[in-house]
Design a protein around this motif. Structure first.
Motif, PDB file in Angstrom:
ATOM      1  N   ASN A  70       0.869  -1.170   0.000  1.00 19.26           N
ATOM      2  CA  ASN A  70       0.000   0.000   0.000  1.00 19.26           C
ATOM      3  C   ASN A  70       0.905   1.218   0.000  1.00 19.26           C
ATOM      4  O   ASN A  70       1.883   1.266   0.753  1.00 19.26           O
ATOM      5  CB  ASN A  70      -0.897   0.027   1.238  1.00 19.26           C
ATOM      6  N   GLN A  71       0.581   2.152  -0.835  1.00 16.69           N
ATOM      7  CA  GLN A  71       1.453   3.310  -1.007  1.00 16.69           C
ATOM      8  C   GLN A  71       0.653   4.594  -0.908  1.00 16.69           C
ATOM      9  O   GLN A  71      -0.353   4.765  -1.583  1.00 16.69           O
ATOM     10  CB  GLN A  71       2.134   3.235  -2.380  1.00 16.69           C
ATOM     11  N   ARG A  72       1.120   5.503  -0.037  1.00 14.32           N
ATOM     12  CA  ARG A  72       0.563   6.860   0.005  1.00 14.32           C
ATOM     13  C   ARG A  72       1.564   7.785  -0.679  1.00 14.32           C
ATOM     14  O   ARG A  72       2.747   7.815  -0.321  1.00 14.32           O
ATOM     15  CB  ARG A  72       0.313   7.311   1.451  1.00 14.32           C
ATOM     16  N   SER A  73       1.079   8.497  -1.687  1.00 15.47           N
ATOM     17  CA  SER A  73       1.990   9.302  -2.499  1.00 15.47           C
ATOM     18  C   SER A  73       1.168  10.277  -3.338  1.00 15.47           C
ATOM     19  O   SER A  73      -0.061  10.350  -3.223  1.00 15.47           O
ATOM     20  CB  SER A  73       2.812   8.394  -3.422  1.00 15.47           C
ATOM     21  N   ASP A  74       1.870  10.988  -4.223  1.00 14.80           N
ATOM     22  CA  ASP A  74       1.171  11.811  -5.213  1.00 14.80           C
ATOM     23  C   ASP A  74       0.725  10.978  -6.407  1.00 14.80           C
ATOM     24  O   ASP A  74      -0.033  11.461  -7.251  1.00 14.80           O
ATOM     25  CB  ASP A  74       2.081  12.942  -5.707  1.00 14.80           C
ATOM     26  N   GLY A  75       1.221   9.732  -6.498  1.00 17.58           N
ATOM     27  CA  GLY A  75       0.801   8.876  -7.597  1.00 17.58           C
ATOM     28  C   GLY A  75       1.822   7.797  -7.887  1.00 17.58           C
ATOM     29  O   GLY A  75       2.820   7.632  -7.162  1.00 17.58           O
ATOM     30  N   LEU A  76       1.583   7.064  -8.978  1.00 14.29           N
ATOM     31  CA  LEU A  76       2.447   5.959  -9.368  1.00 14.29           C
ATOM     32  C   LEU A  76       2.543   5.907 -10.885  1.00 14.29           C
ATOM     33  O   LEU A  76       1.534   6.028 -11.585  1.00 14.29           O
ATOM     34  CB  LEU A  76       1.895   4.632  -8.831  1.00 14.29           C
ATOM     35  N   ILE A  77       3.755   5.708 -11.396  1.00 19.53           N
ATOM     36  CA  ILE A  77       4.013   5.606 -12.832  1.00 19.53           C
ATOM     37  C   ILE A  77       4.335   4.159 -13.180  1.00 19.53           C
ATOM     38  O   ILE A  77       5.181   3.545 -12.535  1.00 19.53           O
ATOM     39  CB  ILE A  77       5.203   6.495 -13.245  1.00 19.53           C
ATOM     40  N   VAL A  78       3.652   3.635 -14.192  1.00 18.16           N
ATOM     41  CA  VAL A  78       4.039   2.351 -14.794  1.00 18.16           C
ATOM     42  C   VAL A  78       4.587   2.700 -16.175  1.00 18.16           C
ATOM     43  O   VAL A  78       3.857   3.217 -17.025  1.00 18.16           O
ATOM     44  CB  VAL A  78       2.857   1.375 -14.908  1.00 18.16           C
ATOM     45  N   SER A  79       5.849   2.408 -16.392  1.00 10.27           N
ATOM     46  CA  SER A  79       6.533   2.891 -17.598  1.00 10.27           C
ATOM     47  C   SER A  79       7.104   1.751 -18.418  1.00 10.27           C
ATOM     48  O   SER A  79       7.544   0.732 -17.880  1.00 10.27           O
ATOM     49  CB  SER A  79       7.662   3.850 -17.195  1.00 10.27           C
ATOM     50  N   THR A  80       7.120   1.946 -19.733  1.00  5.18           N
ATOM     51  CA  THR A  80       7.892   1.094 -20.638  1.00  5.18           C
ATOM     52  C   THR A  80       9.351   1.546 -20.599  1.00  5.18           C
ATOM     53  O   THR A  80       9.665   2.643 -20.096  1.00  5.18           O
ATOM     54  CB  THR A  80       7.374   1.235 -22.075  1.00  5.18           C
ATOM     55  N   PRO A  81      10.268   0.760 -21.162  1.00  2.34           N
ATOM     56  CA  PRO A  81      11.639   1.265 -21.313  1.00  2.34           C
ATOM     57  C   PRO A  81      11.691   2.573 -22.109  1.00  2.34           C
ATOM     58  O   PRO A  81      12.480   3.459 -21.801  1.00  2.34           O
ATOM     59  CB  PRO A  81      12.349   0.117 -22.043  1.00  2.34           C
ATOM     60  N   THR A  82      10.827   2.706 -23.125  1.00  2.00           N
ATOM     61  CA  THR A  82      10.762   3.956 -23.885  1.00  2.00           C
ATOM     62  C   THR A  82      10.447   5.132 -22.966  1.00  2.00           C
ATOM     63  O   THR A  82      11.044   6.203 -23.059  1.00  2.00           O
ATOM     64  CB  THR A  82       9.701   3.860 -24.989  1.00  2.00           C
TER      65      THR A  82
END
Length: 301
Positions: free
Chosen positions: A181-193
């Motif tokens: 569980n994460q409290r943050s401004d958000g989360l990025i799921v990224s490709t290598p690109t």
């Protein structure tokens, strides 16, 4: 947005479509110049329908992007990386390669300066190029187990809060196993690109595209122990909104869906890819030096 070389058989191109960032100043003249240059190389030149409509280009035949497959050998995109992202998602899986020409700042994917197009583009048309294949993300937004949106992303899928709301709490599972569980401004799921895009700004590592995997990067996490992590390419990431106001999921920052508590964003690597073409001698590391202002190596090297 690095680019590995490809060992695929090279070919010359005859049916070429032009796509332009039609909001840019001078785009009509530049596209006309490109069309003339391509015609001189023996190409049959088409204008992408939205580009033609916005710029009033009627002297050349027109095709929609949906008509490119089987009818177009190469798409030449005049604009920036944002233009490539939008066109790339639409052409993913079509087998139509893209060439990016930038009109100003050097891009990671639009790496041919407009000032050099008269020299470089004919070489690519003749089959003198380097190619690389880019993976995309397939994202599904679920609300009460019902799909409310589905989108592709070439760079990243980003779950984040609005500028005026507080932190968002997210529950992350990988292949069904609870991660955190994460409290943050958000989360990025990224490709290598996308590792050189928003993920890099949020403190993530740069991934070469031949590193097969997905990158998860927290945005300003409350706990400093929430760190970026690289996951295998064959996994499925589920991100559940536990708590938060005005939470949004963005796809390449070009489309978005507003979220509610309980919504789940399911992200995996797409089976669709795109191919980018570069001039021979293209150097990913030179691009990084110029974009990230790394120190140049000594001339004696």
């Amino acid at each position: 947005m690095l680019s590995p070389s490809s060992n695929s058989i090279k070919k010359a191109f005859r049916r070429v479509a032009l796509v332009g960032k039609y909001q840019a100043d001078g785009m009509q003249e530049r596209l006309n110049d490109l069309a003339k240059l391509l015609s001189e190389q023996g190409c049959e030149v088409f204008i992408e329908a939205a580009t033609a409509s916005h710029l009033g280009l009627t002297a050349r035949p027109i095709k929609t992007i949906e008509q490119f497959t089987g009818a177009i050998d190469l798409a030449v995109v005049l604009g920036g990386d944002g233009t490539i992202l939008g066109i790339g998602r639409q052409l993913a899986g079509s087998g139509v390669p893209l060439v990016g020409i930038n009109m100003g700042r050097l891009g990671y994917m639009t790496d041919i300066p407009i000032q050099q197009v008269q020299t470089i583009l004919p070489q690519i048309i003749a089959g003198d190029y380097e190619a690389d294949t880019r993976t995309l993300l397939d994202a599904v937004v679920l609300r009460k187990q019902q799909e409310i949106n589905r989108a592709l992303a070439l760079n990243d899928v980003v779950v984040n809060r609005s500028g005026i709301s507080g932190m968002v709490e997210l529950a992350v599972r990988v292949n069904g196993s609870f991660m955190y569980n994460q409290r943050s401004d958000g989360l990025i799921v990224s490709t290598p690109t996308g590792s050189t895009a928003y993920a890099l700004s949020a403190g993530g590592p740069i991934l070469h595209p031949r590193v097969a995997g997905l990158l998860l990067v927290p945005i300003a996490p409350h706990a400093l122990s929430n760190r970026p992590i690289v996951l295998p390419e064959d996994i499925v990431v589920n991100i559940e909104v536990v708590e938060g106001k005005e939470v949004i999921v963005n796809f390449d920052m070009q489309s978005q869906t507003h979220l509610q508590a309980g919504d789940i964003i399911q992200v995996c690597q797409s089976d669709k890819t795109i191919t980018l073409l570069h001039p021979c001698g293209h150097s990913d590391y030179k691009t990084l030096r110029e974009k990230l202002h790394w120190n140049e190596y000594p001339s004696t090297f």
